[in-house]
Design a protein around this motif. Sequence first.
Motif, PDB file in Angstrom:
ATOM      1  N   THR A  49      35.574  39.942  38.644  1.00  0.00           N
ATOM      2  CA  THR A  49      34.346  40.712  38.483  1.00  0.00           C
ATOM      3  C   THR A  49      34.722  42.113  38.029  1.00  0.00           C
ATOM      4  OG1 THR A  49      34.216  41.604  40.735  1.00  0.00           O
ATOM      5  CG2 THR A  49      33.291  39.396  40.380  1.00  0.00           C
ATOM      6  N   GLY A  50      33.777  42.819  37.435  1.00  0.00           N
ATOM      7  CA  GLY A  50      34.094  44.141  36.902  1.00  0.00           C
ATOM      8  C   GLY A  50      35.197  44.044  35.867  1.00  0.00           C
ATOM      9  N   ALA A  51      35.168  42.976  35.093  1.00  0.00           N
ATOM     10  CA  ALA A  51      36.288  42.633  34.225  1.00  0.00           C
ATOM     11  C   ALA A  51      36.488  43.581  33.052  1.00  0.00           C
ATOM     12  CB  ALA A  51      36.124  41.205  33.712  1.00  0.00           C
ATOM     13  N   THR A  52      35.511  44.397  32.712  1.00  0.00           N
ATOM     14  CA  THR A  52      35.714  45.341  31.609  1.00  0.00           C
ATOM     15  C   THR A  52      36.197  46.697  32.104  1.00  0.00           C
ATOM     16  OG1 THR A  52      33.377  45.961  31.657  1.00  0.00           O
ATOM     17  CG2 THR A  52      34.032  44.252  30.071  1.00  0.00           C
ATOM     18  N   GLY A  53      36.282  46.875  33.413  1.00  0.00           N
ATOM     19  CA  GLY A  53      36.802  48.121  33.973  1.00  0.00           C
ATOM     20  C   GLY A  53      38.323  48.148  33.919  1.00  0.00           C
ATOM     21  N   THR A  55      40.839  48.225  36.353  1.00  0.00           N
ATOM     22  CA  THR A  55      41.623  47.257  37.129  1.00  0.00           C
ATOM     23  C   THR A  55      41.218  45.835  36.792  1.00  0.00           C
ATOM     24  OG1 THR A  55      40.169  47.282  39.064  1.00  0.00           O
ATOM     25  CG2 THR A  55      41.964  48.901  39.012  1.00  0.00           C
ATOM     26  N   GLY A  56      39.942  45.613  36.492  1.00  0.00           N
ATOM     27  CA  GLY A  56      39.483  44.271  36.135  1.00  0.00           C
ATOM     28  C   GLY A  56      40.111  43.782  34.846  1.00  0.00           C
ATOM     29  N   ALA A  57      40.087  44.622  33.812  1.00  0.00           N
ATOM     30  CA  ALA A  57      40.664  44.241  32.520  1.00  0.00           C
ATOM     31  C   ALA A  57      42.169  43.997  32.655  1.00  0.00           C
ATOM     32  CB  ALA A  57      40.383  45.315  31.470  1.00  0.00           C
ATOM     33  N   TYR A 113      38.823  37.944  42.155  1.00  0.00           N
ATOM     34  CA  TYR A 113      39.070  39.380  42.342  1.00  0.00           C
ATOM     35  C   TYR A 113      37.699  40.040  42.329  1.00  0.00           C
ATOM     36  CZ  TYR A 113      40.540  44.146  41.127  1.00  0.00           C
ATOM     37  OH  TYR A 113      40.732  45.508  41.098  1.00  0.00           O
ATOM     38  N   PHE A 114      37.274  40.566  43.484  1.00  0.00           N
ATOM     39  CA  PHE A 114      35.965  41.199  43.601  1.00  0.00           C
ATOM     40  C   PHE A 114      36.139  42.706  43.471  1.00  0.00           C
ATOM     41  CE2 PHE A 114      32.601  43.185  46.183  1.00  0.00           C
ATOM     42  CZ  PHE A 114      31.511  42.771  45.434  1.00  0.00           C
TER      43      PHE A 114
END
Length: 185
Positions: A49-53, A55-57, A113-114
């Motif tokens: 989640t938050g994959a474009t941020g 840590t997410g990316a 990964y949340f």
Amino acid sequence: ANRVWRNPGKKASRRATGRWIERLRWRRRGPFTKGANIMTDTDELFLVTGATGNTGAHTVKLLRERGRRVRALVHSVDERADRLRELGAEVVQGDLLDFPAVSAATAGVRSAYFNYPVAPGLVEATANFVQAASEAGVHAVVNMSQLSARREAESDAARHHWLARRLVGRSAPGPTHLRPPLFPS
């Protein structure tokens, strides 16, 4: 048991993200299957989640480099989402505050990964994620929190992270909580 990792900064946070991927390799299937390796099948699906941020990316990139299947939950489909697709991730658009979207994103996921942005709605988003992950049978959860997350915290954001960590800890089997002192940028 809940695991809490404290990291001293941005580079350390990225190293910790890589370490949790390796630690998942040896996570148990549940409390009664001692030592079972849940990372033997490369077809297992990871949700980020938050994959474009930041840590997410980075997490998506690390998982794809290791040949893992990744579903990237993004809030907006834009050039950052396109970069995730180029890495080979399955990109799904959704909002963590929308339970049906979160439920659809967790379907078929083994590990997650949340990560929620610094914005209002963390506790509701966590509740949605935890319920959806529980229904989907997610076996391992890594939760991005913050070092200052405590019941007595003066900051609402820190208190909300404490509540979110408690929600994840009560419902996911042995979650790992990352607690950097500041949010990586």
